[in-house]
Design a protein around this motif. Structure first.
Motif, PDB file in Angstrom:
ATOM      1  N   ARG A 403     -35.372 -18.786  23.760  1.00  0.00           N
ATOM      2  CA  ARG A 403     -35.312 -17.377  24.166  1.00  0.00           C
ATOM      3  C   ARG A 403     -34.769 -17.331  25.590  1.00  0.00           C
ATOM      4  NH1 ARG A 403     -38.935 -13.199  25.901  1.00  0.00           N
ATOM      5  NH2 ARG A 403     -38.208 -11.252  24.979  1.00  0.00           N
ATOM      6  N   ILE A 404     -33.687 -16.622  25.766  1.00  0.00           N
ATOM      7  CA  ILE A 404     -33.045 -16.564  27.085  1.00  0.00           C
ATOM      8  C   ILE A 404     -33.746 -15.511  27.939  1.00  0.00           C
ATOM      9  CG2 ILE A 404     -30.894 -15.999  28.284  1.00  0.00           C
ATOM     10  CD1 ILE A 404     -29.376 -17.052  25.800  1.00  0.00           C
ATOM     11  N   THR A 405     -34.250 -15.945  29.103  1.00  0.00           N
ATOM     12  CA  THR A 405     -34.903 -14.994  30.023  1.00  0.00           C
ATOM     13  C   THR A 405     -34.597 -15.387  31.470  1.00  0.00           C
ATOM     14  OG1 THR A 405     -36.920 -16.310  30.231  1.00  0.00           O
ATOM     15  CG2 THR A 405     -36.907 -14.629  28.489  1.00  0.00           C
ATOM     16  N   ALA A 406     -34.646 -14.415  32.341  1.00  0.00           N
ATOM     17  CA  ALA A 406     -34.485 -14.707  33.772  1.00  0.00           C
ATOM     18  C   ALA A 406     -35.659 -15.541  34.266  1.00  0.00           C
ATOM     19  CB  ALA A 406     -34.392 -13.401  34.560  1.00  0.00           C
ATOM     20  N   ALA A 407     -36.845 -15.253  33.721  1.00  0.00           N
ATOM     21  CA  ALA A 407     -38.042 -15.970  34.194  1.00  0.00           C
ATOM     22  C   ALA A 407     -37.944 -17.471  33.910  1.00  0.00           C
ATOM     23  CB  ALA A 407     -39.277 -15.389  33.511  1.00  0.00           C
ATOM     24  N   GLY A 408     -37.227 -17.827  32.854  1.00  0.00           N
ATOM     25  CA  GLY A 408     -37.158 -19.244  32.479  1.00  0.00           C
ATOM     26  C   GLY A 408     -35.871 -19.922  32.906  1.00  0.00           C
ATOM     27  N   GLN A 409     -35.052 -19.266  33.709  1.00  0.00           N
ATOM     28  CA  GLN A 409     -33.738 -19.841  34.021  1.00  0.00           C
ATOM     29  C   GLN A 409     -33.736 -20.608  35.341  1.00  0.00           C
ATOM     30  OE1 GLN A 409     -31.131 -16.395  34.217  1.00  0.00           O
ATOM     31  NE2 GLN A 409     -31.771 -15.865  36.276  1.00  0.00           N
ATOM     32  N   GLN A 410     -32.688 -21.382  35.541  1.00  0.00           N
ATOM     33  CA  GLN A 410     -32.554 -22.200  36.755  1.00  0.00           C
ATOM     34  C   GLN A 410     -31.878 -21.424  37.893  1.00  0.00           C
ATOM     35  OE1 GLN A 410     -33.793 -25.353  36.756  1.00  0.00           O
ATOM     36  NE2 GLN A 410     -34.396 -25.018  34.625  1.00  0.00           N
ATOM     37  N   SER A 411     -31.002 -20.501  37.549  1.00  0.00           N
ATOM     38  CA  SER A 411     -30.308 -19.717  38.571  1.00  0.00           C
ATOM     39  C   SER A 411     -31.328 -18.972  39.423  1.00  0.00           C
ATOM     40  CB  SER A 411     -29.379 -18.702  37.885  1.00  0.00           C
ATOM     41  OG  SER A 411     -28.966 -17.722  38.812  1.00  0.00           O
ATOM     42  N   ARG A 412     -30.966 -18.736  40.684  1.00  0.00           N
ATOM     43  CA  ARG A 412     -31.900 -18.033  41.586  1.00  0.00           C
ATOM     44  C   ARG A 412     -31.905 -16.528  41.380  1.00  0.00           C
ATOM     45  NH1 ARG A 412     -29.860 -21.153  46.801  1.00  0.00           N
ATOM     46  NH2 ARG A 412     -31.066 -23.073  46.573  1.00  0.00           N
ATOM     47  N   THR A 413     -30.980 -16.024  40.571  1.00  0.00           N
ATOM     48  CA  THR A 413     -30.944 -14.576  40.464  1.00  0.00           C
ATOM     49  C   THR A 413     -32.111 -14.046  39.629  1.00  0.00           C
ATOM     50  OG1 THR A 413     -29.553 -12.657  40.090  1.00  0.00           O
ATOM     51  CG2 THR A 413     -29.380 -14.406  38.461  1.00  0.00           C
ATOM     52  N   ASP A 414     -32.345 -12.728  39.752  1.00  0.00           N
ATOM     53  CA  ASP A 414     -33.564 -12.152  39.175  1.00  0.00           C
ATOM     54  C   ASP A 414     -33.296 -11.445  37.854  1.00  0.00           C
ATOM     55  OD1 ASP A 414     -32.058 -10.152  40.292  1.00  0.00           O
ATOM     56  OD2 ASP A 414     -33.636  -9.330  41.571  1.00  0.00           O
ATOM     57  N   TYR A 415     -32.155 -11.716  37.245  1.00  0.00           N
ATOM     58  CA  TYR A 415     -31.900 -11.141  35.919  1.00  0.00           C
ATOM     59  C   TYR A 415     -31.002 -12.073  35.130  1.00  0.00           C
ATOM     60  CZ  TYR A 415     -27.160  -9.616  37.302  1.00  0.00           C
ATOM     61  OH  TYR A 415     -25.842  -9.577  37.686  1.00  0.00           O
ATOM     62  N   ASN A 416     -30.925 -11.810  33.839  1.00  0.00           N
ATOM     63  CA  ASN A 416     -30.017 -12.563  32.974  1.00  0.00           C
ATOM     64  C   ASN A 416     -29.248 -11.548  32.127  1.00  0.00           C
ATOM     65  OD1 ASN A 416     -29.067 -14.059  30.526  1.00  0.00           O
ATOM     66  ND2 ASN A 416     -30.057 -15.767  31.577  1.00  0.00           N
ATOM     67  N   LEU A 417     -27.950 -11.747  32.012  1.00  0.00           N
ATOM     68  CA  LEU A 417     -27.127 -10.798  31.250  1.00  0.00           C
ATOM     69  C   LEU A 417     -27.588 -10.688  29.798  1.00  0.00           C
ATOM     70  CD1 LEU A 417     -23.522 -11.823  32.417  1.00  0.00           C
ATOM     71  CD2 LEU A 417     -24.795  -9.792  33.124  1.00  0.00           C
ATOM     72  N   TYR A 418     -28.218 -11.753  29.281  1.00  0.00           N
ATOM     73  CA  TYR A 418     -28.579 -11.805  27.847  1.00  0.00           C
ATOM     74  C   TYR A 418     -30.101 -11.778  27.672  1.00  0.00           C
ATOM     75  CZ  TYR A 418     -23.968 -13.778  28.584  1.00  0.00           C
ATOM     76  OH  TYR A 418     -22.689 -13.986  29.034  1.00  0.00           O
ATOM     77  N   GLU A 419     -30.792 -11.158  28.616  1.00  0.00           N
ATOM     78  CA  GLU A 419     -32.256 -11.149  28.642  1.00  0.00           C
ATOM     79  C   GLU A 419     -32.873 -10.886  27.253  1.00  0.00           C
ATOM     80  OE1 GLU A 419     -34.051 -11.816  31.408  1.00  0.00           O
ATOM     81  OE2 GLU A 419     -35.958 -11.562  30.374  1.00  0.00           O
ATOM     82  N   GLY A 420     -33.763 -11.783  26.843  1.00  0.00           N
ATOM     83  CA  GLY A 420     -34.495 -11.595  25.595  1.00  0.00           C
ATOM     84  C   GLY A 420     -33.766 -12.063  24.346  1.00  0.00           C
ATOM     85  N   THR A 421     -32.510 -12.492  24.497  1.00  0.00           N
ATOM     86  CA  THR A 421     -31.760 -12.933  23.310  1.00  0.00           C
ATOM     87  C   THR A 421     -32.368 -14.233  22.770  1.00  0.00           C
ATOM     88  OG1 THR A 421     -29.749 -11.956  24.212  1.00  0.00           O
ATOM     89  CG2 THR A 421     -29.457 -13.576  22.452  1.00  0.00           C
ATOM     90  N   GLU A 422     -32.585 -14.257  21.445  1.00  0.00           N
ATOM     91  CA  GLU A 422     -33.106 -15.460  20.784  1.00  0.00           C
ATOM     92  C   GLU A 422     -31.917 -16.203  20.207  1.00  0.00           C
ATOM     93  OE1 GLU A 422     -36.368 -16.276  20.129  1.00  0.00           O
ATOM     94  OE2 GLU A 422     -37.476 -14.417  20.551  1.00  0.00           O
ATOM     95  N   VAL A 423     -31.744 -17.443  20.618  1.00  0.00           N
ATOM     96  CA  VAL A 423     -30.673 -18.242  20.008  1.00  0.00           C
ATOM     97  C   VAL A 423     -31.284 -19.424  19.275  1.00  0.00           C
ATOM     98  CG1 VAL A 423     -28.807 -17.621  21.609  1.00  0.00           C
ATOM     99  CG2 VAL A 423     -30.324 -19.540  22.181  1.00  0.00           C
ATOM    100  N   VAL A 424     -30.561 -19.911  18.278  1.00  0.00           N
ATOM    101  CA  VAL A 424     -30.957 -21.140  17.592  1.00  0.00           C
ATOM    102  C   VAL A 424     -29.968 -22.202  18.038  1.00  0.00           C
ATOM    103  CG1 VAL A 424     -31.336 -22.267  15.375  1.00  0.00           C
ATOM    104  CG2 VAL A 424     -31.862 -19.839  15.656  1.00  0.00           C
ATOM    105  N   GLY A 425     -30.513 -23.280  18.639  1.00  0.00           N
ATOM    106  CA  GLY A 425     -29.659 -24.328  19.203  1.00  0.00           C
ATOM    107  C   GLY A 425     -29.911 -24.429  20.689  1.00  0.00           C
ATOM    108  N   ASP A 426     -30.321 -25.615  21.133  1.00  0.00           N
ATOM    109  CA  ASP A 426     -30.618 -25.775  22.560  1.00  0.00           C
ATOM    110  C   ASP A 426     -30.258 -27.197  23.018  1.00  0.00           C
ATOM    111  OD1 ASP A 426     -31.457 -25.178  25.101  1.00  0.00           O
ATOM    112  OD2 ASP A 426     -33.591 -25.107  24.630  1.00  0.00           O
ATOM    113  N   VAL A 427     -30.016 -27.284  24.305  1.00  0.00           N
ATOM    114  CA  VAL A 427     -29.679 -28.565  24.934  1.00  0.00           C
ATOM    115  C   VAL A 427     -30.956 -29.391  25.074  1.00  0.00           C
ATOM    116  CG1 VAL A 427     -28.941 -29.560  27.137  1.00  0.00           C
ATOM    117  CG2 VAL A 427     -27.721 -27.593  26.156  1.00  0.00           C
ATOM    118  N   GLU A 428     -30.883 -30.655  24.631  1.00  0.00           N
ATOM    119  CA  GLU A 428     -32.072 -31.502  24.735  1.00  0.00           C
ATOM    120  C   GLU A 428     -31.923 -32.517  25.874  1.00  0.00           C
ATOM    121  OE1 GLU A 428     -34.265 -32.765  21.029  1.00  0.00           O
ATOM    122  OE2 GLU A 428     -33.408 -34.669  21.691  1.00  0.00           O
TER     123      GLU A 428
END
Ligand code: URP
Ligand code: ZN
Ligand code: ZN
Length: 471
Positions: A403-428
């Motif tokens: 689940r893409i969220t600003a709270a879980g991201q590495q960037s220092r910014t306080d929002y994500n363009l795709y906030e809340g989007t659920e994707v299947v497939g992730d980097v391990e």
């Protein structure tokens, strides 16, 4: 350090097969079925995709712009990149007016000192050929591994250059084997429209798009293509957002001219209506060219599928919404232009491109890694999985939900363009030259491990590719 990546589905721009990859001294030394070798670390990749590290040809880290400085510096930006499976990128080194190109490069390299988590190179953004850099100095840069010249045809009064500067730079590129990159919008017309809108009291974020109509992008794209033809240089059009700009690129490519185009992740997903969100939310989507009418999204998917557009970048240029974007609370033209994206390019293109059947896996690798590496002089060190290539590898779990969220991201910014989007497939797991920099989805890279990469000249790259084809 030796590493064995075992039993994964190895996917490049051309191939798709199950194999083991053995890495020694930062490079791939063996690829084969059930390799019988000892390694200091074994990474079991069965059921996973093994991809070449993604290459982002368009980022802005630690860049002064719009009355502030991008919130991600080299460390936080590259942390986001690594988490998203990007192992190298080419950032824009901007020539401040009145300074030489070499001073600008020294400044940009000092910002990266001790902070690099992945490998990087620089494009030089030419802003001034009168008081600062000379044509001779510009001509000397490809020998230092700076093999692309960027020009902004918009941002009047800031980064914009006139056609004389654009054309002279193109002529230098034709001589030196550099690739010319353009931000193609008609900055003069846009300036008139912006001033008029403000005089009429139109200050909200949506006027950012309404004062930069798609025709201004189409006109500048065509102008750059025609001027590049006269100068005899190769041309790469950055962040193509709409049909009006796709069409002249398509025509040029049909004619066999040396023209390439990129689009960015956000143009497939964000549209004009995002700018209309209430309570200044729209400011999150103020980047340039602006989000367009939704109909353009299919045009862009079609263009990347058919190789009218050859690369997908992020144009990561992150500002905080609460403080930096707020500089334009009462005037859309003062909202710093740019958005984040480095962390989610692979997530979004894999899910909505590959899983939803718009492009194939090989094409995804080509758009996110191989083509950027080829166009910007990094291939075959980067952009593929081959014996002798740098061991920049992504082990990607195609079934893991994220689940893409600003709270879980590495960037220092306080929002994500795709906030809340659920994707299947992730980097391990991510390896940079054989070093694990992301482990079980956690960034473990130590700052300083990344390097500056001197890139090959565009002309030399083409000559090598032609020789390979000739056998
Ligand atoms: O809005 C954007 N794209 N900001 C970064 C500078 C540029 O035009 O690429
Ligand atoms: Zn731009
Ligand atoms: Zn940009």
């Amino acid at each position: 350090m030796s590493v064995l990546i075992k039993g994964g589905r190895v996917i490049t721009a051309a191939d798709d097969y199950v194999a083991d990859i053995y890495i020694e001294d930062e490079r791939i030394s063996l690829i084969g079925e059930s390799l019988d070798v000892e390694a200091e670390r074994v990474i079991d990749s069965s059921g996973k995709y093994v991809l070449p590290g993604a290459v982002d040809p368009h980022t802005h880290l630690d860049m002064p712009f719009g009355g502030t400085v991008t919130i991600d510096d080299v460390e936080s930006g590259q942390r986001a990149a690594a988490r998203g499976g990007t192992t190298s990128h080419v950032d824009f080194c901007i020539q401040a007016p009145g300074t030489s190109f070499n001073d600008a490069l020294a400044d940009w390299k000092s910002k990266a000192e001790g902070k690099q988590l992945i490998d990087m190179g620089y494009h030089i953004a030419v802003t001034d050929l009168e008081e600062g850099g000379s044509l001779e100095e510009l001509a000397s840069l490809p020998d230092q591994g700076i093999t692309s010249y960027k020009l902004f045809m918009a941002y009047k009064g800031a980064l914009m250059v006139d056609d004389e500067t654009l054309f002279k730079t193109m002529e230098v590129a034709a001589e030196t084997g550099a690739l010319v990159m353009v931000h193609a919008e008609n900055g003069d017309a846009i300036d008139v429209l912006v001033k008029r809108a403000l005089a009429e009291g139109k200050t909200e974020p949506r006027y950012h798009a309404l004062t930069r109509p798609p025709e201004t992008e189409g006109e500048a794209t065509n102008r750059a293509i025609q001027l590049a033809r006269v100068a005899g240089c190769p041309l790469y059009v950055v962040h193509v957002s709409c049909k009006e700009a796709v069409e002249p690129i398509e025509l040029a490519r049909e004619k066999g001219w040396e023209v390439w185009g990129e689009t960015c992740t956000q143009y497939f997903f964000i549209d004009f209506t995002h700018l209309e969100r209430p309570n200044f939310e729209g400011a999150k989507y103020v980047y340039t060219p602006p989000p367009r009418d939704k109909a353009n999204q299919d045009v862009l998917w079609n263009a990347v599928r058919t190789d009218v557009l050859s690369a997908i970048s992020t144009d990561h240029c992150a500002f905080s919404w609460s403080e930096q974007k707020a500089l334009g609370k009462d005037d859309f033209s003062k909202i710093p232009n740019g958005g984040p994206g480095l962390e989610n390019r692979l997530h979004m293109i894999h899910h909505f491109g590959v899983r939803e059947g718009r492009i194939g896996l090989n094409r995804m690798v080509e758009l996110l890694s191989t083509n950027p590496a080829k166009l910007f002089g990094l291939y075959p060190r980067k952009g593929t999985l081959a014996v002798g290539s740098d061991a920049d590898v992504v082990v990607f779990d195609p079934e893991k939900r994220h689940r893409i969220t600003a709270a879980g991201q590495q960037s220092r910014t306080d929002y994500n363009l795709y906030e809340g989007t659920e994707v299947v497939g992730d980097v391990e797991t991510v390896l940079l030259r054989g070093n694990v920099i992301v482990d079980s989805g956690e960034v473990v890279a130590r700052p300083g491990i990344g390097r500056f990469i001197a890139r090959a000249k565009f002309g030399e790259q083409l000559a090598r590719a032609a020789a390979e084809v000739a056998g």
